[in-house]
Design a protein around this motif. Structure first.
Motif, PDB file in Angstrom:
ATOM      1  N   GLY A  18     -17.749   3.442   1.077  1.00 31.20           N
ATOM      2  CA  GLY A  18     -18.914   3.503   0.197  1.00 31.20           C
ATOM      3  C   GLY A  18     -19.735   2.233   0.174  1.00 31.20           C
ATOM      4  O   GLY A  18     -20.918   2.260  -0.140  1.00 31.20           O
ATOM      5  N   ALA A  19     -19.121   1.102   0.510  1.00 31.27           N
ATOM      6  CA  ALA A  19     -19.827  -0.177   0.484  1.00 31.27           C
ATOM      7  C   ALA A  19     -20.742  -0.365   1.695  1.00 31.27           C
ATOM      8  O   ALA A  19     -21.579  -1.254   1.705  1.00 31.27           O
ATOM      9  CB  ALA A  19     -18.825  -1.323   0.415  1.00 31.27           C
ATOM     10  N   ILE A  64      -8.812  10.149   4.875  1.00 28.92           N
ATOM     11  CA  ILE A  64      -8.984  11.332   5.731  1.00 28.92           C
ATOM     12  C   ILE A  64      -9.278  12.551   4.864  1.00 28.92           C
ATOM     13  O   ILE A  64     -10.185  13.335   5.153  1.00 28.92           O
ATOM     14  CB  ILE A  64      -7.743  11.561   6.612  1.00 28.92           C
ATOM     15  CG1 ILE A  64      -7.645  10.444   7.649  1.00 28.92           C
ATOM     16  CG2 ILE A  64      -7.786  12.933   7.285  1.00 28.92           C
ATOM     17  CD1 ILE A  64      -6.357  10.433   8.434  1.00 28.92           C
ATOM     18  N   ARG A  65      -8.549  12.719   3.777  1.00 31.97           N
ATOM     19  CA  ARG A  65      -8.751  13.860   2.891  1.00 31.97           C
ATOM     20  C   ARG A  65     -10.120  13.768   2.197  1.00 31.97           C
ATOM     21  O   ARG A  65     -10.813  14.772   2.032  1.00 31.97           O
ATOM     22  CB  ARG A  65      -7.623  13.925   1.856  1.00 31.97           C
ATOM     23  CG  ARG A  65      -7.651  15.111   0.924  1.00 31.97           C
ATOM     24  CD  ARG A  65      -7.600  16.479   1.630  1.00 31.97           C
ATOM     25  NE  ARG A  65      -6.625  16.578   2.663  1.00 31.97           N
ATOM     26  CZ  ARG A  65      -5.455  17.200   2.584  1.00 31.97           C
ATOM     27  NH1 ARG A  65      -5.113  17.795   1.480  1.00 31.97           N
ATOM     28  NH2 ARG A  65      -4.636  17.231   3.610  1.00 31.97           N
ATOM     29  N   GLN A  66     -10.542  12.560   1.811  1.00 32.74           N
ATOM     30  CA  GLN A  66     -11.858  12.377   1.196  1.00 32.74           C
ATOM     31  C   GLN A  66     -12.957  12.833   2.152  1.00 32.74           C
ATOM     32  O   GLN A  66     -13.906  13.506   1.747  1.00 32.74           O
ATOM     33  CB  GLN A  66     -12.079  10.911   0.819  1.00 32.74           C
ATOM     34  CG  GLN A  66     -11.261  10.449  -0.361  1.00 32.74           C
ATOM     35  CD  GLN A  66     -11.513   8.993  -0.680  1.00 32.74           C
ATOM     36  OE1 GLN A  66     -12.628   8.506  -0.578  1.00 32.74           O
ATOM     37  NE2 GLN A  66     -10.464   8.285  -1.069  1.00 32.74           N
ATOM     38  N   ARG A  67     -12.824  12.455   3.419  1.00 30.25           N
ATOM     39  CA  ARG A  67     -13.800  12.847   4.433  1.00 30.25           C
ATOM     40  C   ARG A  67     -13.858  14.363   4.564  1.00 30.25           C
ATOM     41  O   ARG A  67     -14.937  14.954   4.621  1.00 30.25           O
ATOM     42  CB  ARG A  67     -13.417  12.188   5.763  1.00 30.25           C
ATOM     43  CG  ARG A  67     -14.482  12.279   6.810  1.00 30.25           C
ATOM     44  CD  ARG A  67     -14.134  11.481   8.026  1.00 30.25           C
ATOM     45  NE  ARG A  67     -12.966  12.047   8.684  1.00 30.25           N
ATOM     46  CZ  ARG A  67     -12.046  11.341   9.326  1.00 30.25           C
ATOM     47  NH1 ARG A  67     -12.146  10.046   9.412  1.00 30.25           N
ATOM     48  NH2 ARG A  67     -11.038  11.934   9.901  1.00 30.25           N
ATOM     49  N   ILE A  84     -15.485  17.070  -8.029  1.00 28.68           N
ATOM     50  CA  ILE A  84     -14.428  16.351  -7.303  1.00 28.68           C
ATOM     51  C   ILE A  84     -15.005  15.185  -6.504  1.00 28.68           C
ATOM     52  O   ILE A  84     -14.326  14.194  -6.265  1.00 28.68           O
ATOM     53  CB  ILE A  84     -13.636  17.314  -6.377  1.00 28.68           C
ATOM     54  CG1 ILE A  84     -12.378  16.624  -5.861  1.00 28.68           C
ATOM     55  CG2 ILE A  84     -14.515  17.825  -5.242  1.00 28.68           C
ATOM     56  CD1 ILE A  84     -11.439  17.546  -5.108  1.00 28.68           C
ATOM     57  N   LEU A  85     -16.271  15.269  -6.123  1.00 28.05           N
ATOM     58  CA  LEU A  85     -16.898  14.210  -5.331  1.00 28.05           C
ATOM     59  C   LEU A  85     -16.974  12.890  -6.105  1.00 28.05           C
ATOM     60  O   LEU A  85     -17.064  11.827  -5.502  1.00 28.05           O
ATOM     61  CB  LEU A  85     -18.293  14.638  -4.875  1.00 28.05           C
ATOM     62  CG  LEU A  85     -18.323  15.795  -3.874  1.00 28.05           C
ATOM     63  CD1 LEU A  85     -19.737  16.280  -3.653  1.00 28.05           C
ATOM     64  CD2 LEU A  85     -17.662  15.390  -2.569  1.00 28.05           C
ATOM     65  N   ARG A  86     -16.925  12.964  -7.417  1.00 26.53           N
ATOM     66  CA  ARG A  86     -16.983  11.745  -8.235  1.00 26.53           C
ATOM     67  C   ARG A  86     -15.605  11.117  -8.433  1.00 26.53           C
ATOM     68  O   ARG A  86     -15.512   9.984  -8.890  1.00 26.53           O
ATOM     69  CB  ARG A  86     -17.590  12.064  -9.590  1.00 26.53           C
ATOM     70  CG  ARG A  86     -19.018  12.538  -9.524  1.00 26.53           C
ATOM     71  CD  ARG A  86     -19.536  12.796 -10.939  1.00 26.53           C
ATOM     72  NE  ARG A  86     -20.812  13.467 -10.927  1.00 26.53           N
ATOM     73  CZ  ARG A  86     -21.981  12.839 -10.877  1.00 26.53           C
ATOM     74  NH1 ARG A  86     -22.019  11.532 -10.823  1.00 26.53           N
ATOM     75  NH2 ARG A  86     -23.108  13.530 -10.870  1.00 26.53           N
ATOM     76  N   TYR A  87     -14.550  11.860  -8.150  1.00 28.02           N
ATOM     77  CA  TYR A  87     -13.190  11.406  -8.458  1.00 28.02           C
ATOM     78  C   TYR A  87     -12.278  11.513  -7.245  1.00 28.02           C
ATOM     79  O   TYR A  87     -11.210  12.096  -7.319  1.00 28.02           O
ATOM     80  CB  TYR A  87     -12.618  12.229  -9.619  1.00 28.02           C
ATOM     81  CG  TYR A  87     -13.540  12.278 -10.807  1.00 28.02           C
ATOM     82  CD1 TYR A  87     -13.664  11.170 -11.631  1.00 28.02           C
ATOM     83  CD2 TYR A  87     -14.290  13.400 -11.069  1.00 28.02           C
ATOM     84  CE1 TYR A  87     -14.523  11.191 -12.715  1.00 28.02           C
ATOM     85  CE2 TYR A  87     -15.153  13.434 -12.150  1.00 28.02           C
ATOM     86  CZ  TYR A  87     -15.265  12.323 -12.970  1.00 28.02           C
ATOM     87  OH  TYR A  87     -16.125  12.352 -14.036  1.00 28.02           O
ATOM     88  N   MET A  88     -12.670  10.942  -6.143  1.00 27.06           N
ATOM     89  CA  MET A  88     -11.914  11.136  -4.904  1.00 27.06           C
ATOM     90  C   MET A  88     -10.960   9.994  -4.578  1.00 27.06           C
ATOM     91  O   MET A  88     -10.265  10.060  -3.577  1.00 27.06           O
ATOM     92  CB  MET A  88     -12.876  11.357  -3.752  1.00 27.06           C
ATOM     93  CG  MET A  88     -13.728  12.590  -3.935  1.00 27.06           C
ATOM     94  SD  MET A  88     -13.797  13.661  -2.537  1.00 27.06           S
ATOM     95  CE  MET A  88     -14.448  12.637  -1.268  1.00 27.06           C
ATOM     96  N   THR A  89     -10.891   8.970  -5.392  1.00 27.66           N
ATOM     97  CA  THR A  89     -10.048   7.824  -5.055  1.00 27.66           C
ATOM     98  C   THR A  89      -8.562   8.168  -5.020  1.00 27.66           C
ATOM     99  O   THR A  89      -7.784   7.414  -4.437  1.00 27.66           O
ATOM    100  CB  THR A  89     -10.271   6.658  -6.040  1.00 27.66           C
ATOM    101  OG1 THR A  89     -10.069   7.139  -7.368  1.00 27.66           O
ATOM    102  CG2 THR A  89     -11.673   6.099  -5.902  1.00 27.66           C
TER     103      THR A  89
END
Length: 197
Positions: free
Chosen positions: A12-13, A114-117, A104-109
């Protein structure tokens, strides 16, 4: 309000312009380049270059600012930026629908990278499927109205350097491309302003 190209997997950075530059330089990326004489609208975090039309920097840009100000639009660059923002607003609304539909896109940490992608890509695919096959969807109706725009993240103005060719060759080529793109933007701006008055 469809996504035409999605790339996931960057931190994200990382600035959006670096992601775009990398995709443009990769001939296997499948990035849909605009045809000659056409362009994508980009925000002020990107440079103005062939195929990518950016607003004028340090000039009134946001729709709500132009609407609130007494006296309206002052000059050709403000008119250009106002109309640019009006068109780009559709992109912001598209992301508003995506985030509203898939919190869910706001809480993916909590997920691996790989799963986030995979989740982000899946949400974009589902977004497009719903848009194409359910025209009466209430979220698209709500965000489809001009002026309804989700809050946007602040944009950065830095552009990532390219990694191919020599720095000197790239600098000259990039300056020439930017000059051509700036000339095109100026022509559009002046024609727009002549038709405005």
């Amino acid at each position: 309000m469809l996504f035409t190209y999605v790339v996931t997997g960057w931190e994200g950075a990382v600035h959006d312009s670096r992601v775009l530059t990398t995709q443009l330089e990769d001939p296997t990326s499948g990035f849909p380049h605009p045809p000659p004489g056409k362009y994508y609208l980009v925000d002020s975090g990107y440079s103005n270059k062939p195929g990518f039309l950016a607003p004028f920097r340090n000039v009134l840009y946001h729709l709500r600012d132009a609407r609130r100000r007494a006296g309206g639009i002052n000059g050709p660059t403000e008119l250009f930026n106002y109309r640019h923002a009006s068109l780009r607003n559709c992109i912001e609304r598209c992301f508003g629908v995506l985030k509203a539909r898939f919190p869910i896109l706001r809480y993916m940490t909590n997920f691996s990278l790989i799963r986030q992608r995979e989740i982000a890509m899946c949400c974009c695919v589902l977004h497009n499927f719903i848009r194409l096959h359910n025209r009466g969807d209430p979220l698209f109706d709500r965000y489809g109205v001009d002026g309804v725009m989700p809050p946007s993240d602040s944009d950065s103005d830095d552009d990532a350097p390219s990694s191919s060719g020599t720095a000197r060759d790239q600098g000259a080529s990039s300056r020439n491309d930017n000059n051509l793109a700036n000339d095109m933007r100026d022509r559009i701006m002046f024609e727009m302003y002549l038709n405005y008055n």
